[in-house]
Enzyme design. Structure first.
Site, PDB file in Angstrom:
ATOM      1  CG  MET A 171      -1.890  -1.126   1.291  1.00  0.00           C
ATOM      2  SD  MET A 171      -2.925  -1.054   2.791  1.00  0.00           S
ATOM      3  CE  MET A 171      -1.745  -1.623   4.005  1.00  0.00           C
ATOM      4  N   GLY A 196       1.451   4.227   4.627  1.00  0.00           N
ATOM      5  CA  GLY A 196       2.250   3.374   3.747  1.00  0.00           C
ATOM      6  C   GLY A 196       2.665   2.083   4.409  1.00  0.00           C
ATOM      7  CB  SER A 197       1.702  -0.362   5.749  1.00  0.00           C
ATOM      8  OG  SER A 197       0.416   0.134   5.418  1.00  0.00           O
ATOM      9  NE  ARG A 198       4.871  -7.692   2.407  1.00  0.00           N
ATOM     10  CZ  ARG A 198       6.082  -8.230   2.425  1.00  0.00           C
ATOM     11  NH1 ARG A 198       7.143  -7.475   2.205  1.00  0.00           N
ATOM     12  NH2 ARG A 198       6.235  -9.498   2.681  1.00  0.00           N
TER      13      ARG A 198
END
Length: 250
Positions: A120, A208-210
């Site tokens: 993301m 922001g990440s996953r």
């Protein structure tokens, strides 16, 4: 539109609207607006104030929470996150999702499973959703680093939170929210014992990440590397279906 049934035969009504802002983000947006107004209204520093005000709009946008139309097919596993499929690997699930949780509830098997990683960016919606309906069996937070979430090692090194959901028929789906370079907070909306619907909001990761999702044996992805997917709407896989899919980037 919330709660309305829509189908592929034209039933229901659909229209575009401005997405609401999740309550978790309203305070950050208001703080950003207040900071921007100081140089604009007090010091008349437009060269500083206007960029800060634009940034405040971006903060509100980051926490947008649009409605989604959730596929209700029983065997559909839907995406828990907006973003891009950046990794598809065969790996063992994290130890936190394996074995007995101490209360007699078994987790995922200690054997290789297909892991789908969704990255993301700061421009994606960051509300995460339940990939299946069921009971939340585990929510395990693990502190860690903040390396680039796009890297494979982020699954084992970064700050992360593991979630395990079990359907009424015993099917279990585990997924992991992973903080990235910019993300500094994973916010859960659920706890063990909660019953969730497919597509229900279960948490968010700031900035922001996953998200990694682990598919049961005999189930393969219905998405491709590099594909843009949508939380709550994109079908990642269908239980028991395993076939090769190919795509062409253009």
């Amino acid at each position: 539109m919330a709660g309305e049934i829509l189908d592929n035969q034209g039933r229901g009504e659909a229209s575009w609207s401005w997405p609401p802002i999740h309550p978790e983000g309203r305070k950050y947006g208001l703080i950003a607006v207040a900071i921007a107004l100081v140089p604009l209204l007090i010091f008349d520093w437009e060269i500083i104030g206007w960029p800060l005000l634009f940034l405040a709009v971006g903060v509100f946008s980051f926490f947008r929470d649009p409605e989604r139309v959730i596929p209700q097919a029983e065997n559909a596993i839907i995406s828990p996150a907006d973003g891009m499929v950046t990794l598809i690997r065969t790996v063992e699930p994290p130890l936190e999702l394996q074995g007995d949780d101490g209360a007699g509830n078994m987790g995922l098997p200690a054997e290789p499973m297909t892991r789908i990683s969704v990255f993301m960016s700061v421009f994606d919606v960051h509300i995460n959703r339940a990939p299946i309906a069921g009971t939340v069996q585990r929510v395990v937070y693990v502190p860690g680093k903040f390396v680039n979430a796009d890297l494979d090692k982020a699954s084992e090194e970064n700050e992360r939170q593991h979630v395990l959901i079990e359907r009424g028929d015993g099917v279990k789906i585990g997924f992991t929210q992973i903080a990235g370079l910019v993300a500094r907070r994973i916010v859960p909306f659920v706890k063990p014992g909660d019953t969730v619907a497919k597509g229900q909001r279960i948490g968010l990761i700031r900035f922001g990440s996953r998200v990694d999702l682990y598919l049961p044996a005999g189930t393969e992805p219905k998405v491709l590397m590099g594909q843009k997917i949508i939380a709550g709407e994109t079908v990642l896989a269908e239980l028991g279906q395993a076939s090769l899919l190919e795509g062409v980037s253009q």
